[in-house]
Enzyme design. Structure first.
Site, short mmCIF file in Angstrom:
data_model
loop_
_atom_site.label_atom_id
_atom_site.label_comp_id
_atom_site.label_asym_id
_atom_site.label_seq_id
_atom_site.Cartn_x
_atom_site.Cartn_y
_atom_site.Cartn_z
N HIS A 172 0.87 -1.18 0.00
CA HIS A 172 0.00 0.00 0.00
C HIS A 172 0.91 1.23 0.00
CE1 HIS A 172 1.10 0.12 4.22
NE2 HIS A 172 0.65 -1.13 4.36
N GLY A 179 1.96 3.11 2.23
CA GLY A 179 3.01 3.14 3.26
C GLY A 179 4.30 2.50 2.75
N HIS A 180 4.14 1.34 2.11
CA HIS A 180 5.33 0.66 1.57
C HIS A 180 6.01 1.52 0.50
CE1 HIS A 180 2.94 -2.98 2.90
NE2 HIS A 180 4.11 -3.21 3.48
N GLN A 212 7.04 -15.16 12.31
CA GLN A 212 6.48 -14.07 13.11
C GLN A 212 4.97 -14.22 13.31
OE1 GLN A 212 7.94 -11.13 10.04
NE2 GLN A 212 6.12 -9.99 10.62
N GLY A 239 8.88 1.24 8.44
CA GLY A 239 7.87 2.25 8.72
C GLY A 239 7.72 2.52 10.21
N GLU A 240 7.42 3.77 10.54
CA GLU A 240 7.16 4.12 11.95
C GLU A 240 5.82 3.56 12.42
OE1 GLU A 240 7.48 8.30 12.67
OE2 GLU A 240 9.66 8.22 12.76
N SER A 256 -1.61 -3.54 5.51
CA SER A 256 -2.06 -4.60 4.60
C SER A 256 -3.32 -5.26 5.13
CB SER A 256 -0.97 -5.66 4.46
OG SER A 256 0.22 -5.06 4.02
O1 PAF Z 1 6.83 -4.97 8.86
C1 PAF Z 1 6.75 -6.01 8.15
O2 PAF Z 1 6.08 -6.05 7.11
C2 PAF Z 1 7.47 -7.27 8.58
O3 PAF Z 1 7.43 -7.41 9.97
C3 PAF Z 1 8.91 -7.37 8.06
C4 PAF Z 1 9.80 -6.28 8.62
C5 PAF Z 1 8.89 -7.30 6.54
C6 PAF Z 1 9.53 -8.72 8.44
O4 PAF Z 1 8.80 -9.79 7.93
#
Ligand code: PAF
Length: 295
Positions: A50, A52-53, A77, A161-162, A200
């Site tokens: 989006h 932000g990215h 994660q 991102g912050e 997302s």
């Molecule tokens: O912020 C994210 O999208 C994820 O935590 C990252 C940093 C890509 C690691 O998978």
């Protein structure tokens, strides 16, 4: 998405946009660039991109001559019961957006962990508390994937991102503590017109839930204003917590004020210490996080 980069006789891309899935190809490409004096900026992502990215790509491009985005939905994660299987995946659109943003290379590995992977990273400092109270697996998983991506890509800088403020500080701590030669840069939270932080996971919302979600940032900014106007932190955060629930959120994980650098929690009056207000709450089954500086 099979767009090819423009190859030089030495076999590395000179210009254009490349999609690479193999670690060897990635290393060859980066070595090629390094050989011609380029600097490398990395934007790690899990896809479902989006605005932000894209702001992270823009930042990377401003500070490095070549920009790489990685797309990998990192299983370590996610905890059992979280949305790993259903996490939005739209690689074709992601690649189109990255190309349009001027990204040079997308690294999209199929696998990042071998079946006998056994290494874990134990984190302290800013990784303690807040997100870790309800998602104890999360930062260990982020630390692993970021370390592995840094080792594969070997970027000069990486941009985060912050929006994921605790993640940003955790990665800063990790790279400093482990002497990783990567400069960690950040970009501010990007927001929708009603102020909802871009994420997302926002695409999970139906119309009614989306309206409720848009209240979170309003309540957050009100709370930050109360604190900077002199309210006691505990009082202001408790009011915010109630307002979030009244707005239609089903659960609040935290509304907390922390030191901007260490993320040590603050109580009482804020004083002169630079601080951050951080919130996590559940809106119709979607967990949202947001944060802002308190001036
Ligand atoms: O912020 C994210 O999208 C994820 O935590 C990252 C940093 C890509 C690691 O998978």
């Amino acid at each position: 998405m099979s767009e090819k980069s423009i190859q030089t006789p030495k076999g590395h891309a000179k210009a254009g946009f490349a999609l690479i899935t193999s670690e060897n190809e990635l290393r060859k490409q980066v070595w090629g660039w390094r050989g011609s004096g380029e600097t490398i900026g990395l934007v790690p992502t899990m896809g479902a991109l989006h605005g932000g990215h894209i702001s992270l790509i823009t930042k990377a491009k401003a500070h490095a001559s070549k920009t790489i985005a990685s797309i990998y939905v990192n299983e370590t994660q996610f905890a059992e019961g979280e949305d790993l299987a259903t996490y939005p995946r739209d690689h074709k659109r992601d690649c189109e957006m990255l190309k349009a943003a001027g990204c040079d290379l997308v690294y999209m590995p199929e696998k990042m962990y071998t079946d006998d992977h056994a290494t874990r990273i134990a984190l302290g400092g800013p990784a303690v508390g807040l997100e870790s109270r309800t998602r104890s697996h999360f930062f260990a998983g982020v630390a692993l994937i970021v370390t592995k991506l840094f080792n594969r890509v070997q970027p000069d800088l990486a941009v985060f991102g912050e929006k994921d403020y605790q993640q940003l500080l955790t990665i800063r701590r990790l790279t400093a503590d482990l002497d990783m030669p990567v400069r960690i840069m950040c970009a501010p939270v990007m927001r929708e017109p009603d102020g909802l932080a871009m994420s997302s996971r926002n695409r999970y919302f139906g119309a009614a839930a989306r309206t409720i979600a848009g209240r979170l940032n309003v309540i957050m900014y009100e709370c930050a204003r109360r604190i900077s106007d002199g309210d006691i932190i505990e009082t202001a955060t408790e009011i915010a917590r109630k307002k979030i629930l009244d707005a239609g959120f089903e659960r609040v994980d935290y509304v907390a004020v922390a030191d901007e650098k260490s993320l040590v929690l603050l109580n009482g009056h804020m004083g002169a210490r630079p601080a951050r207000l951080l919130i996590a709450a559940h809106c119709q089954g979607v967990r949202l996080i947001d944060n802002c500086a308190i001036h």
